[in-house]
Design a protein around this motif. Structure first.
Motif, PDB file in Angstrom:
ATOM      1  N   GLY A 152       0.804  -1.225   0.000  1.00 26.29           N
ATOM      2  CA  GLY A 152       0.000   0.000   0.000  1.00 26.29           C
ATOM      3  C   GLY A 152       0.835   1.271   0.000  1.00 26.29           C
ATOM      4  O   GLY A 152       0.380   2.332   0.441  1.00 26.29           O
ATOM      5  N   ASP A 153       2.079   1.198  -0.488  1.00 23.19           N
ATOM      6  CA  ASP A 153       2.931   2.407  -0.561  1.00 23.19           C
ATOM      7  C   ASP A 153       2.363   3.389  -1.596  1.00 23.19           C
ATOM      8  O   ASP A 153       1.823   2.970  -2.618  1.00 23.19           O
ATOM      9  CB  ASP A 153       4.357   2.044  -1.002  1.00 23.19           C
ATOM     10  N   SER A 154       2.564   4.685  -1.332  1.00 27.41           N
ATOM     11  CA  SER A 154       1.994   5.683  -2.250  1.00 27.41           C
ATOM     12  C   SER A 154       2.993   6.123  -3.318  1.00 27.41           C
ATOM     13  O   SER A 154       2.656   6.884  -4.209  1.00 27.41           O
ATOM     14  CB  SER A 154       1.524   6.903  -1.454  1.00 27.41           C
ATOM     15  N   GLN A 155       4.250   5.665  -3.218  1.00 29.21           N
ATOM     16  CA  GLN A 155       5.284   6.113  -4.174  1.00 29.21           C
ATOM     17  C   GLN A 155       6.177   4.959  -4.596  1.00 29.21           C
ATOM     18  O   GLN A 155       6.526   4.105  -3.778  1.00 29.21           O
ATOM     19  CB  GLN A 155       6.207   7.119  -3.490  1.00 29.21           C
ATOM     20  N   VAL A 156       6.572   4.990  -5.869  1.00 27.25           N
ATOM     21  CA  VAL A 156       7.623   4.086  -6.350  1.00 27.25           C
ATOM     22  C   VAL A 156       8.732   4.963  -6.918  1.00 27.25           C
ATOM     23  O   VAL A 156       8.461   5.935  -7.632  1.00 27.25           O
ATOM     24  CB  VAL A 156       7.101   3.115  -7.430  1.00 27.25           C
ATOM     25  N   VAL A 157       9.976   4.627  -6.562  1.00 27.53           N
ATOM     26  CA  VAL A 157      11.114   5.421  -7.050  1.00 27.53           C
ATOM     27  C   VAL A 157      11.701   4.762  -8.292  1.00 27.53           C
ATOM     28  O   VAL A 157      12.062   3.587  -8.288  1.00 27.53           O
ATOM     29  CB  VAL A 157      12.204   5.548  -5.957  1.00 27.53           C
ATOM     30  N   MET A 158      11.787   5.587  -9.351  1.00 27.14           N
ATOM     31  CA  MET A 158      12.380   5.146 -10.605  1.00 27.14           C
ATOM     32  C   MET A 158      13.718   5.857 -10.748  1.00 27.14           C
ATOM     33  O   MET A 158      13.801   7.059 -10.498  1.00 27.14           O
ATOM     34  CB  MET A 158      11.402   5.585 -11.699  1.00 27.14           C
ATOM     35  N   TRP A 159      14.767   5.136 -11.134  1.00 21.89           N
ATOM     36  CA  TRP A 159      16.083   5.761 -11.261  1.00 21.89           C
ATOM     37  C   TRP A 159      16.144   6.673 -12.486  1.00 21.89           C
ATOM     38  O   TRP A 159      15.544   6.386 -13.519  1.00 21.89           O
ATOM     39  CB  TRP A 159      17.164   4.697 -11.431  1.00 21.89           C
ATOM     40  N   GLY A 160      16.941   7.735 -12.353  1.00 21.50           N
ATOM     41  CA  GLY A 160      17.207   8.623 -13.492  1.00 21.50           C
ATOM     42  C   GLY A 160      16.005   9.489 -13.826  1.00 21.50           C
ATOM     43  O   GLY A 160      15.057   9.625 -13.037  1.00 21.50           O
ATOM     44  N   GLY A 206      13.921   9.129 -16.461  1.00 22.32           N
ATOM     45  CA  GLY A 206      12.805   8.462 -17.158  1.00 22.32           C
ATOM     46  C   GLY A 206      12.762   8.781 -18.644  1.00 22.32           C
ATOM     47  O   GLY A 206      11.943   8.221 -19.374  1.00 22.32           O
ATOM     48  N   THR A 207      13.634   9.675 -19.114  1.00 23.05           N
ATOM     49  CA  THR A 207      13.594  10.056 -20.538  1.00 23.05           C
ATOM     50  C   THR A 207      14.384   9.128 -21.468  1.00 23.05           C
ATOM     51  O   THR A 207      14.102   9.103 -22.669  1.00 23.05           O
ATOM     52  CB  THR A 207      14.108  11.505 -20.761  1.00 23.05           C
ATOM     53  N   PRO A 208      15.396   8.368 -20.944  1.00 21.82           N
ATOM     54  CA  PRO A 208      16.094   7.465 -21.876  1.00 21.82           C
ATOM     55  C   PRO A 208      15.112   6.506 -22.540  1.00 21.82           C
ATOM     56  O   PRO A 208      14.090   6.143 -21.932  1.00 21.82           O
ATOM     57  CB  PRO A 208      17.069   6.696 -20.979  1.00 21.82           C
ATOM     58  N   SER A 225      10.129   5.074 -23.849  1.00 22.16           N
ATOM     59  CA  SER A 225      10.900   5.734 -22.786  1.00 22.16           C
ATOM     60  C   SER A 225      10.746   4.930 -21.494  1.00 22.16           C
ATOM     61  O   SER A 225       9.785   4.160 -21.322  1.00 22.16           O
ATOM     62  CB  SER A 225      10.409   7.173 -22.579  1.00 22.16           C
ATOM     63  N   ILE A 226      11.703   5.134 -20.585  1.00 23.72           N
ATOM     64  CA  ILE A 226      11.642   4.435 -19.284  1.00 23.72           C
ATOM     65  C   ILE A 226      10.369   4.862 -18.531  1.00 23.72           C
ATOM     66  O   ILE A 226       9.725   4.047 -17.872  1.00 23.72           O
ATOM     67  CB  ILE A 226      12.927   4.712 -18.473  1.00 23.72           C
ATOM     68  N   ARG A 227       9.977   6.117 -18.672  1.00 26.89           N
ATOM     69  CA  ARG A 227       8.733   6.597 -18.049  1.00 26.89           C
ATOM     70  C   ARG A 227       7.521   5.815 -18.589  1.00 26.89           C
ATOM     71  O   ARG A 227       6.660   5.368 -17.831  1.00 26.89           O
ATOM     72  CB  ARG A 227       8.579   8.091 -18.373  1.00 26.89           C
ATOM     73  N   GLU A 228       7.488   5.649 -19.919  1.00 24.56           N
ATOM     74  CA  GLU A 228       6.374   4.886 -20.521  1.00 24.56           C
ATOM     75  C   GLU A 228       6.400   3.423 -20.063  1.00 24.56           C
ATOM     76  O   GLU A 228       5.353   2.825 -19.827  1.00 24.56           O
ATOM     77  CB  GLU A 228       6.449   4.935 -22.053  1.00 24.56           C
ATOM     78  N   ILE A 258       4.106  -0.899 -16.687  1.00 24.69           N
ATOM     79  CA  ILE A 258       4.268  -1.873 -15.593  1.00 24.69           C
ATOM     80  C   ILE A 258       3.307  -1.554 -14.446  1.00 24.69           C
ATOM     81  O   ILE A 258       2.759  -2.462 -13.812  1.00 24.69           O
ATOM     82  CB  ILE A 258       5.740  -1.940 -15.152  1.00 24.69           C
ATOM     83  N   ALA A 259       3.047  -0.274 -14.221  1.00 25.32           N
ATOM     84  CA  ALA A 259       2.053   0.098 -13.200  1.00 25.32           C
ATOM     85  C   ALA A 259       0.688  -0.496 -13.571  1.00 25.32           C
ATOM     86  O   ALA A 259      -0.015  -1.061 -12.720  1.00 25.32           O
ATOM     87  CB  ALA A 259       1.973   1.619 -13.071  1.00 25.32           C
ATOM     88  N   GLN A 260       0.330  -0.406 -14.847  1.00 27.39           N
ATOM     89  CA  GLN A 260      -0.965  -0.969 -15.284  1.00 27.39           C
ATOM     90  C   GLN A 260      -0.987  -2.487 -15.118  1.00 27.39           C
ATOM     91  O   GLN A 260      -1.946  -3.050 -14.608  1.00 27.39           O
ATOM     92  CB  GLN A 260      -1.212  -0.640 -16.758  1.00 27.39           C
ATOM     93  N   VAL A 261       0.093  -3.135 -15.539  1.00 28.50           N
ATOM     94  CA  VAL A 261       0.131  -4.609 -15.494  1.00 28.50           C
ATOM     95  C   VAL A 261       0.056  -5.106 -14.049  1.00 28.50           C
ATOM     96  O   VAL A 261      -0.616  -6.093 -13.752  1.00 28.50           O
ATOM     97  CB  VAL A 261       1.395  -5.134 -16.214  1.00 28.50           C
ATOM     98  N   THR A 262       0.725  -4.402 -13.137  1.00 28.06           N
ATOM     99  CA  THR A 262       0.737  -4.850 -11.738  1.00 28.06           C
ATOM    100  C   THR A 262      -0.460  -4.301 -10.938  1.00 28.06           C
ATOM    101  O   THR A 262      -0.686  -4.725  -9.809  1.00 28.06           O
ATOM    102  CB  THR A 262       2.029  -4.391 -11.017  1.00 28.06           C
ATOM    103  N   GLY A 263      -1.183  -3.340 -11.508  1.00 28.86           N
ATOM    104  CA  GLY A 263      -2.333  -2.758 -10.819  1.00 28.86           C
ATOM    105  C   GLY A 263      -1.945  -1.734  -9.760  1.00 28.86           C
ATOM    106  O   GLY A 263      -2.710  -1.441  -8.844  1.00 28.86           O
ATOM    107  N   TYR A 264      -0.753  -1.124  -9.887  1.00 31.51           N
ATOM    108  CA  TYR A 264      -0.302  -0.096  -8.939  1.00 31.51           C
ATOM    109  C   TYR A 264      -0.880   1.263  -9.350  1.00 31.51           C
ATOM    110  O   TYR A 264      -0.787   1.642 -10.519  1.00 31.51           O
ATOM    111  CB  TYR A 264       1.237  -0.054  -8.944  1.00 31.51           C
TER     112      TYR A 264
END
Ligand code: GFB
Length: 312
Positions: free
Chosen positions: A196-204, A206-208, A244-247, A252-258
């Motif tokens: 139930g965390d409200s944030q996920v940290v993505m490195w960099g 996200g534009t690469p 892009s890494i952001r996309e 992945i958020a959609q697939v995992t339901g986050y």
């Protein structure tokens, strides 16, 4: 490659090697020579020599390597350079001396210059400086390509070198420090959703942009080209599209339901800005990738859920 050929899949417990084994078994190949790291350390020349003398493999798939994501590459330059040089020198030279019919070497899209024009054609190899986060691994892989080409030219050894783009799939490494981005984000989003965390940290930032190939597609290409291609030229293996890494994170958020937030940690490196392979050579040889990214990510997530105790 006849049905009873003795085939050595080096690195058969890894992401790529295990996919090649599945592919060969599905085609009815029975005589697979498999030896885990505990039985055969490919960095040890004498051990490799003894293995080839005993088993005389007719075909070799070189899927063994010290690999990892951007952070692992950046943190362990000595292992990424020396392990890979040792493994490939031992296996390529020993295979040639023991009369192996054909060897299939696997490189990586990081062999190309950091700022190569996109999509990246095979001819761009050695036309500019490498991406610093993975130059150690890239230098080793370039040496592997050159060794295959040198043995073909000088000794007529049938070694081919294939360059896969970023890979993912069942059996991947999900360790957050050493993994590649796709398994890392699958795990991070899954855990955030579970807790139930409200944030996920993505490195960099996200534009690469990266191109992602399902490992079963790579295994299919390896078997196809081992059967049909005998050239000195390297061959890119990819899907021909990047995101892009952001996309990727949003997918992945959609697939995992986050449903929480995705935040950036810009203290972590972005790496190369874009790495999209030109796949016209492999397409002209008669091979195309088949697994769409969303389908492949969904299947990999299912695998992770079933295997997370051992994968995590
Ligand atoms: O997959 P990755 O580790 O390797 O990272 P490379 C790709 C991009 O995803 C980078 C970002 O811009 C990372 O900063 N990223 C975002 C993350 N979040 C994460 C995360 O949680 N974990 C990871 N690992 N990345 C590798 C090379 O480069 O590609 C290897 O280091 C190899 O040598 C491999 O060639 C195919 O695509 O940047």
């Amino acid at each position: 490659m006849h049905q009873d050929a003795r085939i050595f899949v080096a690195g058969h417990r890894g992401l790529v090697g295990s996919a090649i084994v599945r592919r060969l078994q599905a085609d009815g190949h029975q005589q697979l020579l498999l030896a885990g790291r505990d039985q055969l350390d490919l960095r040890n020349q004498a051990a490799v020599e003894a293995f080839f003398a005993q088993h005389k493999p007719e075909y070799v798939f070189m899927a063994a390597a010290t690999v990892g994501g951007i952070h692992a590459n950046d943190s362990y330059p000595a292992e990424f350079l020396l392990d890979n040089l040792r493994i490939q020198n031992n296996v390529i030279d020993t295979a040639y001396r023991h009369g192996t019919t054909k060897l299939t070497f696997l490189g990586s899209s990081c062999i190309y210059p950091k700022l190569a024009p996109q999509p990246i054609r095979e001819e761009y190899l050695l036309t500019g400086p490498l991406e610093p986060t993975n130059e150690w691994y890239a230098v080793a892989k370039i040496a592997g390509i050159k060794l295959c080409q040198a043995y073909r030219r000088q000794y007529g050894f049938n070694a081919i070198a294939l360059m896969p783009t970023n890979l993912y799939g069942p059996g991947d490494n999900f360790d957050l420090q050493t993994s590649h981005v796709l398994p890392a984000l699958l795990r991070k989003f899954h855990e955030a959703k579970s807790k139930g965390d409200s944030q996920v940290v993505m490195w960099g930032t996200g534009t690469p942009r990266r191109e992602f190939l399902h490992v079963d597609d790579l295994a299919d290409a390896c078997v196809f080209l081992t059967r049909s291609y005998d050239g000195e030229d390297i061959v890119n293996i990819g899907v021909g599209e990047d995101i892009s890494i952001r996309e990727l994170a949003e997918l992945i958020a959609q697939v995992t339901g986050y449903e929480g937030q995705i935040v950036n940690d810009t203290s972590k490196p972005d790496g190369t800005p874009r790495k999209l392979l030109d796949v016209s050579r492999v397409n002209a040889l008669g091979w195309h990738a088949k697994i769409p990214l969303r389908e492949g990510v969904t299947e990999t997530y299912r695998w992770f859920l079933q295997n997370k105790a051992k994968a995590a």
